[in-house]
Design a protein around this motif. Structure first.
Motif, mmCIF file in Angstrom:
data_model
loop_
_atom_site.group_PDB
_atom_site.id
_atom_site.type_symbol
_atom_site.label_atom_id
_atom_site.label_comp_id
_atom_site.label_asym_id
_atom_site.label_seq_id
_atom_site.Cartn_x
_atom_site.Cartn_y
_atom_site.Cartn_z
ATOM 1 N N ALA A 98 0.829 -1.200 0.000
ATOM 2 C CA ALA A 98 0.000 0.000 0.000
ATOM 3 C C ALA A 98 0.870 1.259 0.000
ATOM 4 C CB ALA A 98 -0.932 -0.010 1.214
ATOM 5 N N PHE A 99 1.922 1.261 0.789
ATOM 6 C CA PHE A 99 2.805 2.423 0.824
ATOM 7 C C PHE A 99 3.599 2.560 -0.472
ATOM 8 C CE2 PHE A 99 1.691 2.809 5.214
ATOM 9 C CZ PHE A 99 1.990 4.120 5.547
ATOM 10 N N LEU A 100 4.037 1.449 -1.045
ATOM 11 C CA LEU A 100 4.735 1.513 -2.324
ATOM 12 C C LEU A 100 3.836 2.092 -3.413
ATOM 13 C CD1 LEU A 100 6.736 -1.847 -2.391
ATOM 14 C CD2 LEU A 100 7.712 0.455 -2.488
ATOM 15 N N ASP A 101 2.567 1.738 -3.391
ATOM 16 C CA ASP A 101 1.637 2.204 -4.415
ATOM 17 C C ASP A 101 1.323 3.693 -4.289
ATOM 18 O OD1 ASP A 101 1.448 -0.273 -5.597
ATOM 19 O OD2 ASP A 101 -0.431 -0.816 -4.599
ATOM 20 N N ASP A 102 1.219 4.205 -3.061
ATOM 21 C CA ASP A 102 0.639 5.540 -2.875
ATOM 22 C C ASP A 102 1.486 6.556 -2.127
ATOM 23 O OD1 ASP A 102 -1.786 5.099 -4.246
ATOM 24 O OD2 ASP A 102 -2.583 4.002 -2.523
ATOM 25 N N LEU A 103 2.529 6.139 -1.411
ATOM 26 C CA LEU A 103 3.271 7.109 -0.616
ATOM 27 C C LEU A 103 3.977 8.135 -1.485
ATOM 28 C CD1 LEU A 103 4.286 8.132 2.112
ATOM 29 C CD2 LEU A 103 6.239 6.583 1.871
ATOM 30 N N GLU A 104 4.698 7.686 -2.503
ATOM 31 C CA GLU A 104 5.455 8.606 -3.346
ATOM 32 C C GLU A 104 4.528 9.626 -4.017
ATOM 33 O OE1 GLU A 104 8.613 8.967 -3.848
ATOM 34 O OE2 GLU A 104 9.630 7.108 -3.296
ATOM 35 N N ARG A 105 3.398 9.152 -4.517
ATOM 36 C CA ARG A 105 2.467 10.059 -5.206
ATOM 37 C C ARG A 105 1.938 11.106 -4.243
ATOM 38 N NH1 ARG A 105 -2.675 7.443 -8.040
ATOM 39 N NH2 ARG A 105 -2.713 6.474 -5.980
ATOM 40 N N GLY A 106 1.507 10.692 -3.046
ATOM 41 C CA GLY A 106 0.995 11.653 -2.086
ATOM 42 C C GLY A 106 2.045 12.645 -1.644
ATOM 43 N N THR A 107 3.277 12.154 -1.413
ATOM 44 C CA THR A 107 4.356 13.032 -0.997
ATOM 45 C C THR A 107 4.699 14.023 -2.103
ATOM 46 O OG1 THR A 107 5.274 11.299 0.428
ATOM 47 C CG2 THR A 107 6.733 13.111 -0.150
ATOM 48 N N ALA A 108 4.701 13.559 -3.357
ATOM 49 C CA ALA A 108 5.014 14.441 -4.484
ATOM 50 C C ALA A 108 3.957 15.530 -4.631
ATOM 51 C CB ALA A 108 5.121 13.627 -5.764
ATOM 52 N N LEU A 109 2.669 15.156 -4.537
ATOM 53 C CA LEU A 109 1.605 16.146 -4.674
ATOM 54 C C LEU A 109 1.635 17.138 -3.519
ATOM 55 C CD1 LEU A 109 -1.291 13.809 -5.878
ATOM 56 C CD2 LEU A 109 -0.048 15.504 -7.241
ATOM 57 N N GLU A 110 1.900 16.637 -2.319
ATOM 58 C CA GLU A 110 2.009 17.522 -1.163
ATOM 59 C C GLU A 110 3.145 18.522 -1.360
ATOM 60 O OE1 GLU A 110 2.938 17.285 3.661
ATOM 61 O OE2 GLU A 110 3.108 15.489 2.404
ATOM 62 N N THR A 111 4.300 18.017 -1.789
ATOM 63 C CA THR A 111 5.465 18.874 -1.972
ATOM 64 C C THR A 111 5.228 19.896 -3.078
ATOM 65 O OG1 THR A 111 6.919 17.075 -1.245
ATOM 66 C CG2 THR A 111 7.949 18.887 -2.443
ATOM 67 N N TYR A 112 4.619 19.466 -4.172
ATOM 68 C CA TYR A 112 4.349 20.381 -5.291
ATOM 69 C C TYR A 112 3.402 21.497 -4.849
ATOM 70 C CZ TYR A 112 3.456 21.864 -10.099
ATOM 71 O OH TYR A 112 3.349 22.595 -11.252
ATOM 72 N N ALA A 113 2.346 21.144 -4.126
ATOM 73 C CA ALA A 113 1.399 22.158 -3.670
ATOM 74 C C ALA A 113 2.035 23.108 -2.664
ATOM 75 C CB ALA A 113 0.176 21.486 -3.040
ATOM 76 N N GLN A 114 3.027 22.635 -1.907
ATOM 77 C CA GLN A 114 3.696 23.487 -0.923
ATOM 78 C C GLN A 114 4.501 24.601 -1.580
ATOM 79 O OE1 GLN A 114 5.897 20.519 1.217
ATOM 80 N NE2 GLN A 114 4.365 20.314 2.825
ATOM 81 N N ARG A 115 4.803 24.464 -2.863
ATOM 82 C CA ARG A 115 5.524 25.535 -3.546
ATOM 83 C C ARG A 115 4.687 26.804 -3.609
ATOM 84 N NH1 ARG A 115 10.020 26.335 -3.983
ATOM 85 N NH2 ARG A 115 10.453 26.605 -6.190
ATOM 86 N N GLY A 116 3.359 26.655 -3.564
ATOM 87 C CA GLY A 116 2.493 27.821 -3.604
ATOM 88 C C GLY A 116 1.971 28.242 -2.252
ATOM 89 N N PHE A 117 1.924 27.293 -1.303
ATOM 90 C CA PHE A 117 1.362 27.602 0.020
ATOM 91 C C PHE A 117 1.946 26.619 1.018
ATOM 92 C CE2 PHE A 117 -1.913 27.394 3.361
ATOM 93 C CZ PHE A 117 -2.055 28.747 3.641
ATOM 94 N N PHE A 118 2.789 27.116 1.915
ATOM 95 C CA PHE A 118 3.455 26.250 2.874
ATOM 96 C C PHE A 118 3.267 26.812 4.278
ATOM 97 C CE2 PHE A 118 7.195 24.908 5.354
ATOM 98 C CZ PHE A 118 7.018 23.536 5.279
ATOM 99 N N PRO A 119 2.439 26.170 5.105
ATOM 100 C CA PRO A 119 2.183 26.694 6.459
ATOM 101 C C PRO A 119 3.329 26.368 7.415
ATOM 102 C CG PRO A 119 0.906 24.699 6.094
ATOM 103 C CD PRO A 119 1.621 24.989 4.811
ATOM 104 N N PHE A 120 4.179 27.347 7.635
ATOM 105 C CA PHE A 120 5.336 27.176 8.508
ATOM 106 C C PHE A 120 5.202 28.112 9.702
ATOM 107 C CE2 PHE A 120 9.588 28.355 9.937
ATOM 108 C CZ PHE A 120 10.158 27.116 10.134
ATOM 109 N N GLY A 121 5.617 27.618 10.879
ATOM 110 C CA GLY A 121 5.544 28.435 12.080
ATOM 111 C C GLY A 121 4.162 28.391 12.709
ATOM 112 N N GLY A 122 4.003 29.113 13.772
ATOM 113 C CA GLY A 122 2.738 29.075 14.502
ATOM 114 C C GLY A 122 2.541 27.737 15.184
#
Length: 285
Positions: free
Chosen positions: A245-269
């Motif tokens: 399950a992790f082999l099938d979906d972890l990389e894709r989810g991590t990639a999409l998360e990372t790509y979206a963070q280029r526009g909006f990354f909640p850091f701090g607080g």
């Protein structure tokens, strides 16, 4: 692949991870910050991946107990002693090439964390000693998951804060509780109580806080009576479908998360959900 390690090499190697090895081969791994509940910062995040690599490489242990310290398992995000966040939220924290490489490094550590937990080759008992709202996939990858009565689970660090549900949350929750419940939990930021987690099938037992670790040790000592190869091969048998399950979906989810963070990354607080639209200004309160 993890490398061959021995208890003497890693037992004092980490500021946030304390280890204790019993005579019958049960390893206790306790998360903490200065002896109290773990404060989840990037150092703790990255070193948890390394710590699990060391545990996974130790072929002398027979059972792993993984737990937290104090009131929380893992529900503090870099807070000051008085509970205040150390800085105001910043939502454009990763601009340019430097930001890209920093996000890539964090994604690399994240992938290693999940796969290093799954590389632990002995039965793993997770004792969730209190609230867990960050990286709950780590204890949930245990073979036996115990929770204290005051524990709750939540993925507050992703969709509620304006990020794609990643870090293995998008894998573990639908895997354990079903697609509909998993998506609901991730989209709403629901706090799943220990009793609800038991009813949903995410944990096996719920106990009073002061007896939780005692129950974990009881189970671990009983399991450790079995032959070493039986212990290792049983863990491998149990983790195989989860690894798929992790082999099938972890990389894709991590990639999409990372790509979206280029526009909006909640850091701090702190770890609060967004209290306004993501593009509202100003963000400082």
């Amino acid at each position: 692949m993890v490398k061959r390690t021995r208890y003497s090499e890693y037992k004092n190697a980490y500021a946030n991870y304390e280890f204790e090895l019993s005579e019958d081969g049960v390893l206790l791994m306790r998360c903490h910050t200065n002896g109290g509940s773990l404060v989840w910062d990037w150092k703790a995040h990255d070193e948890m991946a390394d710590a699990f690599a060391d545990v996974a490489g130790d072929r002398e242990i027979k059972v792993l107990i993984h737990t937290g310290t104090g009131e929380n398992y893992n529900a503090d995000w870099g807070l000051l002693p008085d509970g205040r966040p150390p800085e105001e939220p910043l939502y454009q924290a990763m601009p340019g090439e430097r930001g890209l490489h920093k996000l890539d490094e964090k994604a690399w550590y994240n992938r290693n964390l999940q796969f290093n937990v799954l590389s632990v080759d002995v039965p793993m008992i997770s004792a969730v000693n209190g609230p867990c709202n960050i990286h709950s996939e780590v204890p949930l990858m245990g073979d036996i998951v115990l929770a204290s009565e005051d524990a709750w689970f939540q993925d507050v660090s992703h969709f509620p804060r304006g990020m794609v549900p990643g870090d293995g949350q998008h894998v573990i929750w639908p895997y354990l509780v079903g697609a509909n419940r998993g998506r609901y939990l991730l989209l709403t930021g629901k706090k799943l109580t220990a009793q609800e987690a038991l009813d949903w099938g995410a944990v096996a037992e719920v106990h009073p806080k002061d007896t939780l670790l005692e129950r974990a040790w009881e189970l671990a000592h009983e399991i450790a009576k079995r032959p070493p190869l039986v212990l290792r091969y049983t863990r491998q048998l149990f983790t195989h479908p989860l690894k798929r399950a992790f082999l099938d979906d972890l990389e894709r989810g991590t990639a999409l998360e990372t790509y979206a963070q280029r526009g909006f990354f909640p850091f701090g607080g702190g770890m609060e959900p967004l209290d306004r639209a993501w593009d509202a200004k100003p963000w400082s309160s």
